[in-house]
Every structure is written in C-alpha cells, then in structure tokens.
Design an enzyme around this catalytic site. Sequence first.
Site, PDB file in Angstrom:
ATOM      1  N   GLY A  70     -13.593  -0.255 -15.468  1.00  0.00           N
ATOM      2  CA  GLY A  70     -14.260  -1.312 -15.861  1.00  0.00           C
ATOM      3  C   GLY A  70     -13.618  -2.518 -16.032  1.00  0.00           C
ATOM      4  O   GLY A  70     -14.167  -3.698 -16.061  1.00  0.00           O
ATOM      5  N   GLU A 102     -11.536   5.704 -10.787  1.00  0.00           N
ATOM      6  CA  GLU A 102     -12.458   6.535 -11.429  1.00  0.00           C
ATOM      7  C   GLU A 102     -12.565   7.905 -10.803  1.00  0.00           C
ATOM      8  O   GLU A 102     -13.130   8.837 -11.433  1.00  0.00           O
ATOM      9  CB  GLU A 102     -14.052   5.687 -11.273  1.00  0.00           C
ATOM     10  CG  GLU A 102     -14.406   4.701 -12.264  1.00  0.00           C
ATOM     11  CD  GLU A 102     -13.517   3.244 -11.866  1.00  0.00           C
ATOM     12  OE1 GLU A 102     -12.685   3.168 -10.995  1.00  0.00           O
ATOM     13  OE2 GLU A 102     -14.122   2.276 -12.398  1.00  0.00           O
TER      14      GLU A 102
HETATM   15  N1  DAK Z   1     -10.790   5.374 -22.330  1.00  0.00           N
HETATM   16  C1  DAK Z   1     -10.267   5.793 -23.583  1.00  0.00           C
HETATM   17  N2  DAK Z   1      -9.057   5.712 -24.082  1.00  0.00           N
HETATM   18  C2  DAK Z   1      -8.259   4.973 -23.240  1.00  0.00           C
HETATM   19  C3  DAK Z   1      -8.611   4.829 -21.946  1.00  0.00           C
HETATM   20  C4  DAK Z   1      -9.850   4.763 -21.504  1.00  0.00           C
HETATM   21  N3  DAK Z   1     -10.114   4.057 -20.605  1.00  0.00           N
HETATM   22  N4  DAK Z   1      -7.303   4.211 -21.572  1.00  0.00           N
HETATM   23  C5  DAK Z   1      -6.421   4.408 -22.465  1.00  0.00           C
HETATM   24  N5  DAK Z   1      -6.748   5.042 -23.557  1.00  0.00           N
HETATM   25  C6  DAK Z   1      -6.125   5.401 -24.815  1.00  0.00           C
HETATM   26  C7  DAK Z   1      -5.478   6.748 -24.485  1.00  0.00           C
HETATM   27  O1  DAK Z   1      -6.406   7.800 -24.702  1.00  0.00           O
HETATM   28  C8  DAK Z   1      -4.393   6.659 -25.610  1.00  0.00           C
HETATM   29  O2  DAK Z   1      -5.029   6.837 -26.931  1.00  0.00           O
HETATM   30  P1  DAK Z   1      -4.293   7.974 -27.871  1.00  0.00           P
HETATM   31  O3  DAK Z   1      -4.078   9.268 -26.983  1.00  0.00           O
HETATM   32  O4  DAK Z   1      -3.056   7.259 -28.427  1.00  0.00           O
HETATM   33  O5  DAK Z   1      -5.240   8.046 -28.962  1.00  0.00           O
HETATM   34  C9  DAK Z   1      -4.083   5.186 -25.707  1.00  0.00           C
HETATM   35  O6  DAK Z   1      -5.150   4.478 -25.097  1.00  0.00           O
HETATM   36  C10 DAK Z   1      -2.797   4.864 -24.971  1.00  0.00           C
HETATM   37  O7  DAK Z   1      -3.078   5.339 -23.470  1.00  0.00           O
HETATM   38  P2  DAK Z   1      -1.841   6.257 -22.920  1.00  0.00           P
HETATM   39  O8  DAK Z   1      -1.021   7.144 -23.966  1.00  0.00           O
HETATM   40  O9  DAK Z   1      -2.457   7.102 -21.761  1.00  0.00           O
HETATM   41  O10 DAK Z   1      -0.764   5.246 -22.545  1.00  0.00           O
HETATM   42  P3  DAK Z   1      -0.030   5.398 -21.066  1.00  0.00           P
HETATM   43  O11 DAK Z   1       0.917   4.180 -21.141  1.00  0.00           O
HETATM   44  O12 DAK Z   1       0.839   6.649 -20.916  1.00  0.00           O
HETATM   45  O13 DAK Z   1      -0.935   5.263 -19.708  1.00  0.00           O
HETATM   46  C11 DAK Z   1      -2.931   4.422 -18.474  1.00  0.00           C
HETATM   47  C12 DAK Z   1      -1.772   3.969 -19.631  1.00  0.00           C
HETATM   48  C13 DAK Z   1      -3.579   2.967 -18.438  1.00  0.00           C
HETATM   49  C14 DAK Z   1      -2.216   4.556 -17.397  1.00  0.00           C
HETATM   50  C15 DAK Z   1      -3.716   5.555 -18.963  1.00  0.00           C
HETATM   51  O14 DAK Z   1      -3.929   5.530 -20.564  1.00  0.00           O
HETATM   52  C16 DAK Z   1      -4.981   5.699 -18.172  1.00  0.00           C
HETATM   53  O15 DAK Z   1      -4.937   6.336 -17.267  1.00  0.00           O
HETATM   54  N6  DAK Z   1      -6.050   5.304 -18.587  1.00  0.00           N
HETATM   55  C17 DAK Z   1      -7.341   5.499 -18.301  1.00  0.00           C
HETATM   56  C18 DAK Z   1      -7.608   4.678 -17.065  1.00  0.00           C
HETATM   57  C19 DAK Z   1      -9.150   5.136 -16.542  1.00  0.00           C
HETATM   58  O16 DAK Z   1      -9.281   6.073 -15.978  1.00  0.00           O
HETATM   59  N7  DAK Z   1     -10.065   4.023 -16.470  1.00  0.00           N
HETATM   60  C20 DAK Z   1     -11.128   4.113 -15.918  1.00  0.00           C
HETATM   61  C21 DAK Z   1     -12.220   4.728 -16.772  1.00  0.00           C
HETATM   62  S1  DAK Z   1     -13.990   4.865 -15.966  1.00  0.00           S
HETATM   63  C22 DAK Z   1     -20.740   0.907 -15.557  1.00  0.00           C
HETATM   64  C23 DAK Z   1     -19.557  -0.241 -16.235  1.00  0.00           C
HETATM   65  C24 DAK Z   1     -18.258   0.385 -16.282  1.00  0.00           C
HETATM   66  C25 DAK Z   1     -17.872   1.476 -15.586  1.00  0.00           C
HETATM   67  C26 DAK Z   1     -18.921   2.492 -15.066  1.00  0.00           C
HETATM   68  C27 DAK Z   1     -20.301   1.961 -15.087  1.00  0.00           C
HETATM   69  N8  DAK Z   1     -22.024   0.669 -15.432  1.00  0.00           N
HETATM   70  C28 DAK Z   1     -22.401  -0.806 -15.622  1.00  0.00           C
HETATM   71  C29 DAK Z   1     -22.949   1.410 -14.988  1.00  0.00           C
HETATM   72  C30 DAK Z   1     -16.464   1.891 -15.900  1.00  0.00           C
HETATM   73  C31 DAK Z   1     -15.761   2.947 -15.626  1.00  0.00           C
HETATM   74  C32 DAK Z   1     -14.323   3.209 -16.185  1.00  0.00           C
HETATM   75  O17 DAK Z   1     -13.576   2.276 -16.311  1.00  0.00           O
END
Ligand code: DAK
Length: 257
Positions: free
Chosen positions: A108, A131
């Site tokens: 997002g 995603e």
């Molecule tokens: N959500 C929640 N927490 C998150 C997060 C996320 N997306 N990304 C990072 N964090 C949090 C981690 O959980 C961690 O928290 P603690 O464990 O310290 O409490 C903290 O941020 C630091 O992250 P990391 O420890 O993982 O840090 P690294 O440097 O090791 O890794 C990273 C960084 C960015 C590669 C990793 O955090 C990561 O892969 N994050 C998730 C990325 C991801 O999958 N994003 C996509 C999410 S799905 C819609 C609108 C929008 C959407 C859908 C529909 N509609 C209008 C219908 C959007 C969907 C998405 O975005």
Amino acid sequence: MVFENIITEVKGKVGIITLNRPKALNALNSALISELNAALNAYEADPNIGAIILTGNEKAFAAGADIREMKDKTFDEVTSKNFLHDWDHINTITKPIIAAVSGFALGGGFEYALLSDIIIASETAKFSLPETTIGVIPGLGGTQRLAQAIGKSKAMEMILTGRMIDSSEAERAGIVARVVPTEKLQEEALVLATKIASLSQPVIKAAKKAVLSAYEMPMAQGAVNERTLFHSMFKLHDQKEGMAAFLEKRPPKFENR
Ligand code: DAK
C-alpha cells in the site's frame, strides 16, 4: 489539527504531510489513513496551498498496510464494510501531489506513491508489491497502475514474485521522475513543489486533470477533454497575465483566477 500518525507542515505555498509511525516502518492503518485524508482535505481547501508533498522518513516511506490490523479480518467483515474503502480518497484531490520516497515503499505504501502525481526518490528508495508473499494481492490499484507505468511483463514479474527493486531500476522503468541523494530528498521535493505552486492554481489543476485523463479514458476522448480544458483557460485572468508578461518580458503575477 493535531495528528498522532502524521506530521503536517506548511512551507510557503507547499503543504507537507509526513507519515509518522516510524516503529512500524510507517505501516498504514485506519487511524493514519483518516488523518491523511483530513490533512489532504485541509490542504485542498486552503487557497494558499498550491502543491502537496507526501513523504516518510529516511528508512521508510511506508512498508504497506498494517498487517496486524488486517490479519484476522474475515471475508464477511471485509465485504460488508467494504474494508479500506476510504483509502483512495487521495484520488479526489485536485492539487498536485508529490511523493518524496526514501527507504521502503512497499505494498500500500508503493500504491500511495503511484497514486501521487510525481514520485521523486532517494538513492535508498526500494519499491515492491509483496502482497502475494503474504497471501493476498494488491488492493489499492497497484496491479493497474504498475502495469500502466512499466508494462505487463515487468509488472507481472514484480507482482507475482514480490521482488523489490531499487531506485535506479525504478528510474529506468519509469516509476520515478528523478533520483536524488538521500540527504537532498526533502529539499529537492520542496524545490519542485514550490515551482509548481508558483504557477496559476487553476492552470495546474487543469494540467493535472488532463494528464490523468490519459489513464481514465480512451485516447480520443482524452484528447477532446484536453481541448475543452485548453479552451477553458481563456476564461482566466492568469492566461491573459501569463501571455502579457511573456510579451512584456517580465515575470507573470498569477492570481489563481
Ligand atoms: N505491517 C505491520 N507492521 C509492519 C509492517 C507492516 N506492513 N512492516 C513492518 N512492520 C513492523 C514490523 O512488524 C516490526 O515491528 P516489531 O516486530 O518491531 O514490533 C517493525 O515494523 C520493523 O520491521 P522489521 O523488523 O521487519 O524490519 P526489517 O528491516 O527487518 O524489514 C521490511 C523491513 C520492510 C522488509 C519488513 O518489515 C517487511 O517485509 N514488511 C512487510 C511488507 C509487506 O508485506 N507489505 C505489504 C502489506 S499488504 C487496500 C489498500 C491497501 C492494501 C490493500 C487493499 N484497499 C483499498 C482495499 C495494501 C496491502 C498491503 O500493503
């Protein structure tokens, strides 16, 4: 207005919105999006603001929607309440929006950058739509806007694998307008926004609308739309002023009317 998840600041004619959940890498949750929408509305309504900058911090623009908030939602919940329905409110803003991206712009977060009008990136910016790697697909227009921005094959590769690209690959692919040194990102975004905000607001809004019609309607209709908008410029004081100033070899004084 007092916000908890964003910081707002006005510099000259530029309204700046800084996403501010650094501990979660600026993951986007409902509270943040309501604040973002309120701030966008306030800048949209403020006649002194001519351009908006949307930015994050050096480590993250935004690492996507907050996975904690989404994880336990059921199908019934997401459909009956049209989950995340207010996330594309940014589409209603008629003033130009510049996304200044440093660090992670994922999911997002990347989609918000794509929803902005111009992306400028720092050397450390990283983009992906991950995603599929967490069991969903993009939901904020990412499949459409990325395919339009970079073509089917590369968009498919990024979306079907979640591969992250760096700022130079993003620049080569046409995702970002420009890459700048990380420490200069905010300054460069402000210079760009200030330039846009120094021009006539109704002219800039018409130009934004005309460009966006390239994404919203067939080419022939978009060209007709452009012509209508072009003709409507001749109702403006600023058209007379802009052309007179050119011929009189002086800087124009636009009055946004
Ligand atoms: N959500 C929640 N927490 C998150 C997060 C996320 N997306 N990304 C990072 N964090 C949090 C981690 O959980 C961690 O928290 P603690 O464990 O310290 O409490 C903290 O941020 C630091 O992250 P990391 O420890 O993982 O840090 P690294 O440097 O090791 O890794 C990273 C960084 C960015 C590669 C990793 O955090 C990561 O892969 N994050 C998730 C990325 C991801 O999958 N994003 C996509 C999410 S799905 C819609 C609108 C929008 C959407 C859908 C529909 N509609 C209008 C219908 C959007 C969907 C998405 O975005």
